[in-house]
Design an enzyme around this catalytic site. Structure first.
Site, short mmCIF file in Angstrom:
data_model
loop_
_atom_site.label_atom_id
_atom_site.label_comp_id
_atom_site.label_asym_id
_atom_site.label_seq_id
_atom_site.Cartn_x
_atom_site.Cartn_y
_atom_site.Cartn_z
N SER A 193 0.83 -1.20 0.00
CA SER A 193 0.00 0.00 0.00
C SER A 193 0.86 1.25 0.00
CB SER A 193 -0.90 0.02 1.24
OG SER A 193 -0.12 0.24 2.41
N LYS A 194 0.22 2.37 -0.25
CA LYS A 194 0.90 3.67 -0.20
C LYS A 194 1.47 3.92 1.19
CE LYS A 194 -0.02 8.57 -1.18
NZ LYS A 194 -0.27 9.27 0.06
N ARG A 195 0.73 3.50 2.20
CA ARG A 195 1.19 3.68 3.59
C ARG A 195 2.47 2.88 3.85
NH1 ARG A 195 0.14 5.12 8.71
NH2 ARG A 195 0.40 3.59 10.37
#
Length: 498
Positions: free
Chosen positions: A264-266
């Site tokens: 994910s982006k996180r």
């Protein structure tokens, strides 16, 4: 295969292009080029609520930077225009009507409140609600209302959706080129919405209609679409297109670096690495880093991405885009997810950086230096860095005299012999007319020989005197680049302060 190979990359302009989407585009491109086919770019922008200004151009710019060439589609044109789904509404309405007329789809007038109430009733009885062959007979749709009632509701402007009438007892099977045969029973599929109340199609209808009309031969997309594939097969059947249906290939997930769960982006933000090909600024002005701006070479990124889920079956790891095209096959794509190892991406970048000539890197990144000096600087640092901009920072640091010195080296190597040797070397330098690496080394050797001191005894101390650091690249070339006057000044400073 007699049919022309035609693949499509069909992203939604809802933000920057995720690196998983880039890999999907790459695999589509490689298959098309390998088999002499065409690659289309289609923009799936029917979800207007999630549309983000600038995202479409970002997608185009990303593919162009990476060298993934589009043969037909948005930004290029072609015989199946338009290639933006928001501009194809009439086509989808026409095809939805075909299904309605054939009894393969129906109008549904249920409000969200009514559906929520039905869902709550099912949950209170310990089961999950599905709008399907069992429940549709108890709901407000054109299968339970009379023709007159349906007509009246439509004419009165009452909101409705169009749903697929999924057969109650039908076996759906298709062969996925990566996962082999997939079998699903129609009783597990609900009557999906094909046209929303705003008159726009859902992904399911739009992508099936477009893939058919655009003669797509292979649908290569992420694993997250595998659960929808049986529904798409049913739509091909409903339209009578099953014999010309594209072949499916569902790609494995990109996993977090530690391997548990989807990347994910996180995860990228926490790991301090990019997840988008180019830098992206969202509508609120918040920037996300990009591979290009971080210093990744496009060739390295392409090579890295190709190996995330695919392997050539050999020991070779470095492939140009042309070599990847020749080696690529869907059969060698893995079913299991691929760990996103950013350290491997860095390794690839180092390999491709070292393949570039000193002259090319100097011309691109060290324009503020004289060309001869720039080439020498690149030669000095190219094998020691991961990103090109690190050469720039190393180059700038070269011309700043040290203000501190490696204390561990000072404690162990800065002795009387070192001071004597460095003093003699410093005093011999003014007479050295040709201040180049070989001559500098010859001068140092001559002075050490006179003093009877071995070079190995003083080299680390000399390096600290010149640079402040106990380790680094070729010291003789480094001194040549810094220049005679600056080297003498640095040696003098070290001898008087240490």
């Amino acid at each position: 295969m007699s049919q022309e190979v035609r693949v499509r990359f069909a992203p939604s302009p809802t933000g920057p292009l995720h690196i998983g989407g880039v890999r999907t585009a790459l695999y589509n491109y490689l298959l098309a080029k390998k088999l002499g086919g065409k690659m289309l770019l289609r923009i799936e922008d029917t979800d207007q609520n999630r549309f983000v200004a600038g995202a479409e151009q970002y997608i185009i710019d990303s593919l162009q930077w990476l060298g993934i060439k589009i043969d037909e589609g948005v930004g290029v044109g072609g015989p199946h225009e338009p290639y933006r789904q928001s501009e194809r509404s009439a086509i989808y309405q026409e095809h939805a009507q075909i299904l309605l007329d054939a009894g393969k789809a129906y109008y549904a007038f249920d409000t969200s409140e009514e559906l929520d109430a039905m869902r709550a009733t099912f949950e209170s009885q310990g089961s999950a609600f599905q709008y399907n062959a069992v429940t549709r007979t108890r709901l407000k749709n054109s299968l339970t209302l009379s023709e007159e009632e349906v007509k009246a509701k439509i004419e009165a402007g009452e909101p409705y959706v169009i749903r697929l009438k999924v057969p109650a007892k039908e076996e759906i099977r298709f062969k996925d080129l990566i996962r082999d045969w997939v079998h699903v029973h129609s009783s597990t599929i609900d009557d999906k919405v094909l046209m929303k109340s705003d008159g726009l199609p859902t992904y399911h209808l739009a992508n099936v209609v477009d893939d058919h009309l655009m003669n797509i031969s292979h649908v290569i997309r992420g694993e997250e679409w595998l659960p929808s594939a049986p529904l798409h097969v049913m739509l091909y059947r409903a339209f009578g297109w099953e014999n010309t249906m594209p072949q499916f290939a569902h790609l494995p997930l990109l996993l977090k670096p530690e391997g548990n769960g989807k990347l994910s982006k996180r995860d990228a933000e926490m790991g301090g690495f990019p997840i988008f090909p180019l830098e992206w600024t969202n509508p609120e002005g918040i920037k996300s880093i990009g591979f290009r701006e971080e210093g990744y070479l496009k060739e390295a990124l392409i090579n890295f991405l190709a190996f995330l889920g695919w392997n050539p079956g050999t020991e070779q790891e470095i492939f140009s885009l042309e070599e990847l095209t020749q080696a690529f096959s869907l059969e060698r794509i893995n079913k299991s997810g691929a760990k996103f190892d950013i350290n491997k991406a860095k390794w690839y970048n180092e390999q491709y950086l070292r393949q570039q000539t000193d002259e090319a890197l100097a011309a691109q990144y060290l324009t503020e230096f004289e060309s001869d000096k720039a080439v020498k600087i690149v030669h000095l640092f190219k094998e020691r860095v991961t990103f090109p901009q690190q050469i720039v920072s190393e180059a700038n640091a070269l011309f700043i005299a040290p203000t501190s010195y490696d204390q561990a080296v000072i404690a162990s190597k800065w002795n009387d012999d070192a001071k004597k040797a460095i003093t003699a070397f410093k005093e011999a330098l003014p007479a050295l007319e040709n201040f180049v690496a070989d001559e500098i080394k010859h001068t140092l050797s001559a002075e050490l020989e006179k003093l009877g001191i071995k070079m190995g005894k003083v080299m680390q101390a000399l390096r600290v005197a010149v640079t402040g650091a106990g380790a680094g690249p070729d010291l003789m070339l480094l001194m040549e680049i810094i220049g005679k006057d600056a080297v003498i000044q640095r040696l003098d400073t070290a001898l008087t302060t240490l």
